[in-house]
Structures are given as structure tokens and as C-alpha cells.
Design a protein around this motif. Sequence first.
Motif, mmCIF file in Angstrom:
data_model
loop_
_atom_site.group_PDB
_atom_site.id
_atom_site.type_symbol
_atom_site.label_atom_id
_atom_site.label_comp_id
_atom_site.label_asym_id
_atom_site.label_seq_id
_atom_site.Cartn_x
_atom_site.Cartn_y
_atom_site.Cartn_z
ATOM 1 N N ALA A 78 51.860 59.326 57.697
ATOM 2 C CA ALA A 78 53.579 58.302 58.279
ATOM 3 C C ALA A 78 53.853 57.549 57.375
ATOM 4 C CB ALA A 78 53.775 57.508 59.741
ATOM 5 N N ALA A 79 53.453 57.265 56.055
ATOM 6 C CA ALA A 79 53.411 55.824 55.417
ATOM 7 C C ALA A 79 53.912 56.950 54.245
ATOM 8 C CB ALA A 79 52.602 54.718 55.073
ATOM 9 N N ASN A 80 52.556 58.158 53.858
ATOM 10 C CA ASN A 80 52.909 59.244 52.698
ATOM 11 C C ASN A 80 54.294 59.642 53.267
ATOM 12 O OD1 ASN A 80 50.520 58.473 52.131
ATOM 13 N ND2 ASN A 80 49.398 59.931 52.513
ATOM 14 N N THR A 81 54.818 59.769 54.419
ATOM 15 C CA THR A 81 55.254 60.678 54.653
ATOM 16 C C THR A 81 56.731 60.608 54.465
ATOM 17 O OG1 THR A 81 54.730 61.897 56.791
ATOM 18 C CG2 THR A 81 56.745 62.021 56.655
ATOM 19 N N ALA A 82 56.341 59.010 54.192
ATOM 20 C CA ALA A 82 57.771 58.298 54.044
ATOM 21 C C ALA A 82 58.394 57.772 53.196
ATOM 22 C CB ALA A 82 57.716 56.746 54.872
ATOM 23 N N GLU A 83 57.351 57.617 52.376
ATOM 24 C CA GLU A 83 57.434 57.879 50.565
ATOM 25 C C GLU A 83 58.202 59.235 49.901
ATOM 26 O OE1 GLU A 83 55.050 57.362 46.447
ATOM 27 O OE2 GLU A 83 53.806 57.194 48.173
ATOM 28 N N VAL A 84 57.858 60.346 50.327
ATOM 29 C CA VAL A 84 58.392 61.583 50.437
ATOM 30 C C VAL A 84 59.919 61.644 50.861
ATOM 31 C CG1 VAL A 84 58.394 64.053 50.287
ATOM 32 C CG2 VAL A 84 56.252 62.725 50.412
ATOM 33 N N VAL A 305 45.203 64.966 48.737
ATOM 34 C CA VAL A 305 45.217 64.080 49.913
ATOM 35 C C VAL A 305 46.445 64.223 50.226
ATOM 36 C CG1 VAL A 305 44.784 61.559 50.517
ATOM 37 C CG2 VAL A 305 43.035 63.377 49.127
ATOM 38 N N GLY A 306 47.113 64.307 51.644
ATOM 39 C CA GLY A 306 48.338 64.404 51.992
ATOM 40 C C GLY A 306 49.336 65.023 51.988
ATOM 41 N N MET A 307 48.585 66.253 51.728
ATOM 42 C CA MET A 307 49.694 67.668 51.588
ATOM 43 C C MET A 307 49.847 67.711 53.176
ATOM 44 S SD MET A 307 48.049 71.321 51.484
ATOM 45 C CE MET A 307 48.251 72.498 51.737
ATOM 46 N N GLY A 308 49.180 67.258 54.288
ATOM 47 C CA GLY A 308 49.657 67.423 55.764
ATOM 48 C C GLY A 308 51.053 66.712 56.099
ATOM 49 N N ASP A 309 50.840 65.264 55.293
ATOM 50 C CA ASP A 309 51.633 64.483 55.752
ATOM 51 C C ASP A 309 53.345 64.890 55.170
ATOM 52 O OD1 ASP A 309 50.103 63.394 56.231
ATOM 53 O OD2 ASP A 309 49.457 61.464 54.598
ATOM 54 N N THR A 310 53.205 65.297 53.395
ATOM 55 C CA THR A 310 54.101 66.322 52.807
ATOM 56 C C THR A 310 54.486 67.229 53.724
ATOM 57 O OG1 THR A 310 53.027 65.378 50.908
ATOM 58 C CG2 THR A 310 54.703 67.031 50.477
ATOM 59 N N PHE A 311 54.037 68.098 54.288
ATOM 60 C CA PHE A 311 54.393 68.842 55.087
ATOM 61 C C PHE A 311 55.234 68.558 56.264
ATOM 62 C CE2 PHE A 311 54.442 72.044 59.083
ATOM 63 C CZ PHE A 311 55.161 72.714 58.381
ATOM 64 N N ILE A 312 55.249 67.104 56.232
ATOM 65 C CA ILE A 312 55.916 66.644 57.505
ATOM 66 C C ILE A 312 57.035 66.576 57.100
ATOM 67 C CG2 ILE A 312 55.698 64.978 59.133
ATOM 68 C CD1 ILE A 312 53.255 65.508 59.782
ATOM 69 N N ALA A 313 56.881 65.712 56.019
ATOM 70 C CA ALA A 313 58.808 65.282 55.264
ATOM 71 C C ALA A 313 59.031 66.373 54.463
ATOM 72 C CB ALA A 313 58.274 64.183 53.791
ATOM 73 N N LYS A 340 52.308 69.346 45.945
ATOM 74 C CA LYS A 340 52.146 67.933 45.879
ATOM 75 C C LYS A 340 50.240 68.402 45.440
ATOM 76 C CE LYS A 340 49.641 64.133 47.575
ATOM 77 N NZ LYS A 340 48.497 64.807 46.520
ATOM 78 N N CYS A 341 49.765 69.376 46.391
ATOM 79 C CA CYS A 341 48.464 69.464 45.584
ATOM 80 C C CYS A 341 48.327 70.272 44.196
ATOM 81 C CB CYS A 341 48.316 70.769 46.656
ATOM 82 S SG CYS A 341 47.466 70.873 48.301
ATOM 83 N N MET A 342 49.822 70.509 44.125
ATOM 84 C CA MET A 342 49.398 70.436 41.955
ATOM 85 C C MET A 342 49.230 69.334 41.393
ATOM 86 S SD MET A 342 50.460 74.388 41.476
ATOM 87 C CE MET A 342 51.884 73.788 42.370
ATOM 88 N N GLN A 343 48.912 67.752 41.936
ATOM 89 C CA GLN A 343 50.044 66.459 40.847
ATOM 90 C C GLN A 343 48.681 65.465 41.946
ATOM 91 O OE1 GLN A 343 54.402 65.675 41.707
ATOM 92 N NE2 GLN A 343 53.649 63.927 42.082
ATOM 93 N N SER A 344 49.060 64.384 40.734
ATOM 94 C CA SER A 344 48.247 62.981 42.044
ATOM 95 C C SER A 344 49.361 62.330 42.966
ATOM 96 C CB SER A 344 47.421 62.837 40.854
ATOM 97 O OG SER A 344 46.411 61.231 41.790
ATOM 98 N N GLY A 345 49.205 61.885 43.874
ATOM 99 C CA GLY A 345 50.050 61.291 44.780
ATOM 100 C C GLY A 345 51.072 61.722 44.873
ATOM 101 N N PHE A 346 51.937 60.995 45.122
ATOM 102 C CA PHE A 346 53.450 62.196 45.888
ATOM 103 C C PHE A 346 55.412 60.757 44.152
ATOM 104 C CE2 PHE A 346 51.036 60.689 48.883
ATOM 105 C CZ PHE A 346 50.361 61.478 50.154
ATOM 106 N N LYS A 347 54.792 60.336 43.464
ATOM 107 C CA LYS A 347 55.737 60.123 43.139
ATOM 108 C C LYS A 347 57.011 61.687 42.448
ATOM 109 C CE LYS A 347 54.029 56.298 43.035
ATOM 110 N NZ LYS A 347 54.641 54.590 43.895
ATOM 111 N N ARG A 348 57.881 60.946 42.545
ATOM 112 C CA ARG A 348 58.621 61.943 41.925
ATOM 113 C C ARG A 348 58.530 63.592 42.133
ATOM 114 N NH1 ARG A 348 57.590 58.744 37.713
ATOM 115 N NH2 ARG A 348 55.994 59.596 38.006
ATOM 116 N N LEU A 349 57.962 63.728 43.510
ATOM 117 C CA LEU A 349 57.994 64.883 44.188
ATOM 118 C C LEU A 349 58.797 65.991 44.236
ATOM 119 C CD1 LEU A 349 55.539 66.241 44.949
ATOM 120 C CD2 LEU A 349 55.926 65.732 47.473
ATOM 121 N N LEU A 350 60.493 65.430 44.530
ATOM 122 C CA LEU A 350 60.965 65.936 44.997
ATOM 123 C C LEU A 350 61.702 66.718 43.901
ATOM 124 C CD1 LEU A 350 63.235 64.464 47.875
ATOM 125 C CD2 LEU A 350 61.126 66.843 48.065
#
Length: 357
Positions: A78-84, A305-313, A340-350
Motif C-alpha cells: 500500500a505504501a508503494n501504491t500511495a507513492e504512485v 518490484v512493485g509492479m502489482g502495487d502500481t497496477f492497483i494505483a 514501472k517495470c522499465m524503470q527503477s523505483g516509482f519516481k515520476r512514473l506518471l
Amino acid sequence: MHKMFRLHSKNPSASSSTTSFSAGSSSGGGGMSYSGPKYGIFLVGATYLDTILHVADFPTEDSKQRAERVEQRRGGNAANTAEVLAQDPRARVWYMSSLPSASASRPLLSDLEECNVKTDACVYHSSQNAPPQAYIISAGRTGTRTIVSHSTLPDLTLNEFIKKFDAACMRLTSDIDQISCPFRWIHFEGRGEDVYKMIDYVESVYLRHGWRQKLTISVEFEKGDRPGIANLLMRADVCFFSRLYVETLQFDRPEDFLASVGSFCKPKATLFCCWGTHGAVGLHLETQTRLSASTGRLDMVVDSVGMGDTFIAGIILALGIRGYDIGRGLRFACELASQKCMQSGFKRLLRSMPQDD
């Protein structure tokens, strides 16, 4: 009754239909400037300190292998989802978690606060001096990640939730005068025996104030062996099922699982199952409309890592804020997870996504 999501279907009156999408042509917002209404989103989950070992191939048992690189970062579904979610300027994101002492939690929470996630609702345990740990082996050649985690923290209790949730509702309502109810979407990780009681409490508050029609409650079902998790099926407006959860229940295909589990869920619920790089499927129970979306082509998996969390977001953003129909929302979420899978972490994903129209 929660608000209904629009369906994308050529024959919406049919008792059962199937619609497929490719992730390559979805449009989604990346614009960072916004002055319109804000939407409150509240997430409840566990927070971890992740140690990620990046290797070319998963090691064989009883062997030695050198990692290509090692990184540590704040984790938790949920923390990863929140960041996205917080990257969309329309979202006002709050996060609640059971945490160790304030000093031990500071590095984890400062990271979230820097991402515009409010953490005032978190609960601290002064006797705990270290955060939960997760050790993740990320295999670059196959894109898989294997997780070994450890935590001695107690789960959130109902009383802790009520105290912090009520305070968050009052705070958000006073901060944002453009909204008619504090939170439009509330998301829970399916962990802890008190989660169903928390959902029941939210229901009672929103029904009492006449807000329930504007609220969506979602639950992530990640592990099938967690105590009391079956109690959550009939309480969620939107259910997110992991591949691990589905396979634990002896299903090989997500479509078969969703068809089977539907009778245990709310009659009007929407169900999603993310199947890694194979994409995701959805089922709208009221119309029995089945949907699917691919991840598109992944030229190189950098960090899964966090692909599923990003999907939920992606689903929460698409359905809860942008007003997409379910089909377009599923396509958008898959495309976002692929990115998400093509970058490291979640920064500036959108920012990597096309502009919202």
C-alpha cells in the motif's frame, strides 16, 4: 451502495461478454498542474524496509552468487501504491500503517512525505526499534522477484484505526473545501483479523453521513493463508487478487478463479487479477462482463518490484479520479505497471504516461 463504474462493452446488456485490450494506446495523465477539485484517498497497509538484490538469474539452492547491485528503499504494497497515487495532483493521499518507534520509522515516513503522502494516521510502537524487513531477489533475465520478509510488529487494531481515521476525516474535510466527503476511495491490504471490522466502521460512518454512494472500498488479496481474509470478500466494492493468492487456491488461470470466487463477493463488485508480465483480467459481477488487457511489449525489465502495487494505483486513478470506464481503466493500469517495470523505483512514473484527455 457504492458508485457504479462504467463498462466498456459492445453489448452491455448481454449476460456475459468478453472484451480484450492492448496496453499500447491508452491515454493517461502525466500533467502536474491542476487547480480543480481534490480527491481524498486513504490506504492501510504494512511498511517494510526493502533490501533488493539484483541478479541475472535466480540462484540455485546451497550456492554462492554475486549480486549485480544492491539497493535499499522503503517498501510495502500500500505504501508503494500511495507513492504512485500521490503523483496525480488531483489526489490527496493518506497512509496508515503499524510502525516501530517514531525514530526508527522516520526514514521510511520522510520518503513518503516527500512524495506528498500524508502519514499522520500511522501508529507507532515505542518498544519496536527496527522496521519490518523484506529481502528481495530480483532476477533480471526472467523478471521475477522472490521475497523473504520478517516482522515482529503487531497488526493495526480496530480502536487504533477508528482514532486515526476519524482524525484524518476531520483534517481532510477542513483542508479541502471542494469535496463533499473526506475520502472517495479507501484501500486495505488484506491482512489482520480486524480489517473487516475497520471496513464495517467505515461503512457505518459513510452511511450515517449520506456519503456511501460516493465511496469505493477496495481490498488487496495477496496471500490466501492469512487469518480472516475470507471475511473481506463480501465487503469490498473492488477486489485485487494476486497471482500468488490465485495459485495458492489451486487455480492455473485467473479467468477461472474470478468466475469461481465471484459468488463469495458483493453482487456488484468489480474483480481484478494482475498476472505479472502476462497482463491482467477483470470481471464486473453485475453484468458478468469479462475484460482483459496485456502489458504490451517489455523490451527490457529493469525493476519488477512493485509492479502489482502500481497496477492497483492505476485502477484507483483510472476509476476513482479520472472517471474511465472499467475497460479503459484496466488498459491504463496495465500500461502503467509495464512502465514501472522499465524503470527503477516509482519516481515520476506518471510523467512517463500520455496526457489525460
